[in-house]
Scaffold this active site. Sequence first.
Site, PDB file in Angstrom:
ATOM      1  N   SER A 576       0.856  -1.198   0.000  1.00 13.31           N
ATOM      2  CA  SER A 576       0.000   0.000   0.000  1.00 13.31           C
ATOM      3  C   SER A 576       0.879   1.229   0.000  1.00 13.31           C
ATOM      4  O   SER A 576       2.012   1.206   0.502  1.00 13.31           O
ATOM      5  CB  SER A 576      -0.881  -0.013   1.251  1.00 13.31           C
ATOM      6  OG  SER A 576      -1.439   1.267   1.441  1.00 13.31           O
ATOM      7  N   TYR A 589      -2.044  -0.231  10.733  1.00 20.03           N
ATOM      8  CA  TYR A 589      -2.091  -0.602   9.318  1.00 20.03           C
ATOM      9  C   TYR A 589      -0.822  -0.147   8.598  1.00 20.03           C
ATOM     10  O   TYR A 589      -0.152  -0.938   7.914  1.00 20.03           O
ATOM     11  CB  TYR A 589      -3.341   0.024   8.679  1.00 20.03           C
ATOM     12  CG  TYR A 589      -3.455  -0.208   7.192  1.00 20.03           C
ATOM     13  CD1 TYR A 589      -3.775  -1.466   6.696  1.00 20.03           C
ATOM     14  CD2 TYR A 589      -3.247   0.834   6.278  1.00 20.03           C
ATOM     15  CE1 TYR A 589      -3.895  -1.678   5.330  1.00 20.03           C
ATOM     16  CE2 TYR A 589      -3.360   0.623   4.914  1.00 20.03           C
ATOM     17  CZ  TYR A 589      -3.682  -0.633   4.446  1.00 20.03           C
ATOM     18  OH  TYR A 589      -3.791  -0.848   3.096  1.00 20.03           O
TER      19      TYR A 589
END
Length: 699
Positions: A576, A589
Amino acid sequence: MLDKHQGARLANLWDDGKAAGMTEPEKLLYRSNLLGSDKRITNYGGGNTSAKVMEKDPLTGEMVEVLWVKGSGGDVGTIKMDGFSTLYMDKLRALKGIYRGVEFEDEMVGYLPHCTFNLNPRAASIDTPLHAYVPKPHVDHMHPDAIIAIAASKNSRELTSKIFGDEIGWLPWKRPGYELGLWLEKFCQENPDARGVVLESHGLFTWGDTAKEAYETTIEIINRAIAWFETENTGPAFGGRSKPVLAAADRAAIAKKLMPVIRGLVSAGESKVGHFDDSQAVLDFVTSTSLEPLAALGTSCPDHFLRTKIRPLVVDFDPAQPDVGNTLAGLPEAIATYRADYAAYYERCKRADSPAMRDPNAVVYLVPGVGMITFAKDKATARISAEFYVNAINVMRGASGVSTYVGLPEQEAFDIEYWLLEEAKLQRMPKPKSLAGRIALVTGGAGGIGKATANRLMQEGACVVLADIDETALEAAQTELSTRYGKDFVRSVNMNVTSEAAVESGFGDALLAFGGLDILVSNAGLATSAAVEDTTLALWNKNMDILATGYFLVSREAFRIFRKQKAGGNVVFVASKNGLAASPGASAYCTAKAAEIHLARCLALEGASAQIRVNVVNPDAVLRGSKIWTGEWKEQRAAAYKMDVDELEAHYRERSMLKLSVFPEDIAEAIYFLASDMSAKSTGNIVNVDAGNAQSFTR
Ligand SMILES: [Zn+2]
């Protein structure tokens, strides 16, 4: 599946009601599909059917006799109307006038297109003269196991007359072609009452005045052979058992260990896909006293050995004292010996104009007490090759039970394998796709990016194992992809990537399904959002478990397989933007994604010497089809930006430098690039697919 039917009679499936309104070509299609629906009647792609029909000539308007016959390359079980070639019978008969004799029979194939009726584009097969010259309206040529067992017996002529009397004749081995067509015609002229003929080492011809009569004769003759074997062949299969059968779980465990090693050893020229078969027919053979001597004789019917190579490789494994380590250690030498033997066979039999030697590796690997492994250029070919060897096993079982089994003479086998007409067929095949023969496992395979990736890789010919924890989505994804690309190309495994046992067993299932692994796409994910002071330890651990530990576990398993295969490997992580760029309110995250990216770099370094490449794709804001973008996360993000969830996609688009939305297919394209040879010289890289985001520029 085959053995379940062993001994059972074939049913007559002809339905007068169904056939009533059909034209002759439609009845031919009906009969062909009925015959081909049962593998005991003919093997996949084997045999052909024909009808001689009066048709109106499109040029003269006169009625002319036309041969409808299965065209080149089809399968009678699945053939459709366009699978038949159509030829003028008068022109086919006129070919006799220009035939120069048996040594020139191959040139006759070049004349067949000149006989085409009605511009039918379906190429006529080599077997066309066999049907044309049998002076009967309806002709079936089948490869039934029970008949080939007679045809491959040492005294096949005697057996044929014993079982069928004068009803069914016998012709000695002759390669299918123009000359055999003339032989069949002569046979019919000399034996006007015969209903068919057994071809030595090959199969059966039967005929009739109507489509129904031809069909029923074929069924009746095969049933008589089956019945005869039932009464005559009462001893133990293959002379009895000399080795134990391992339990099913142990057989699978051994196969999983052998398959990647064999695959690595035989995939130098082209990547191969494997298939494992431990059906009862196979187990009876690989535990029998006759395994080695019968396997060495090779297969008989030309169709069989074209698919399975002239003979299989019997793997050195003793199920009474299983020591798979020893077997694995011996494989390189065993496979090298097979190749050397094959090269020697090529040298012994080659002719001045023979095509160059093809892949010298075995297709069929027989493992005593365990089963049969096959390797071919794709899964369908590997599975079909296994089916053919099961046909060959049934033939050897029948023949060796009542007589002495004989394989085809080596030179005859070679002449068919390296037949110039066969070579021309191979040359006409389309170029393989860029990922043909490659095997990929995609975690999170049922979700948006995962499924789009599987789709992209399959479009390029790869076999894909979808791994996911969502059973329902997994089933739907597998159904969707197998409908699009064929059942052979996709499997699914339920896999929780945070469980060591689940990962190991999922990769094991992949090995058993396809025989190895080339590409791992680690994509399973989640996304959470919380201020650090509100981040519970459980939430922190959940991110770490799935995004860091989960990626570690699947990579470790892939590396283990890559090392066994010794053929390189390819890992793509779906990370990501947040692994590079900090973002408020998502520390768990972002940190886990950063760990993931660094893991990829470490693995790239570690795998390089073994040609294992590891790269990363960084998507951003892929909303459509994504499971992590449903529910909470979407609402949390929308709340963080103080907007409606429906406005998110536009928000992300406007935020990007290129002002574009990013879709799962865009990520899949980048993954395909990194998983393919197009990026053969890239490892340790990151490709951002985020429509431009200065924060995630790598440096
Ligand atoms: Zn045939």
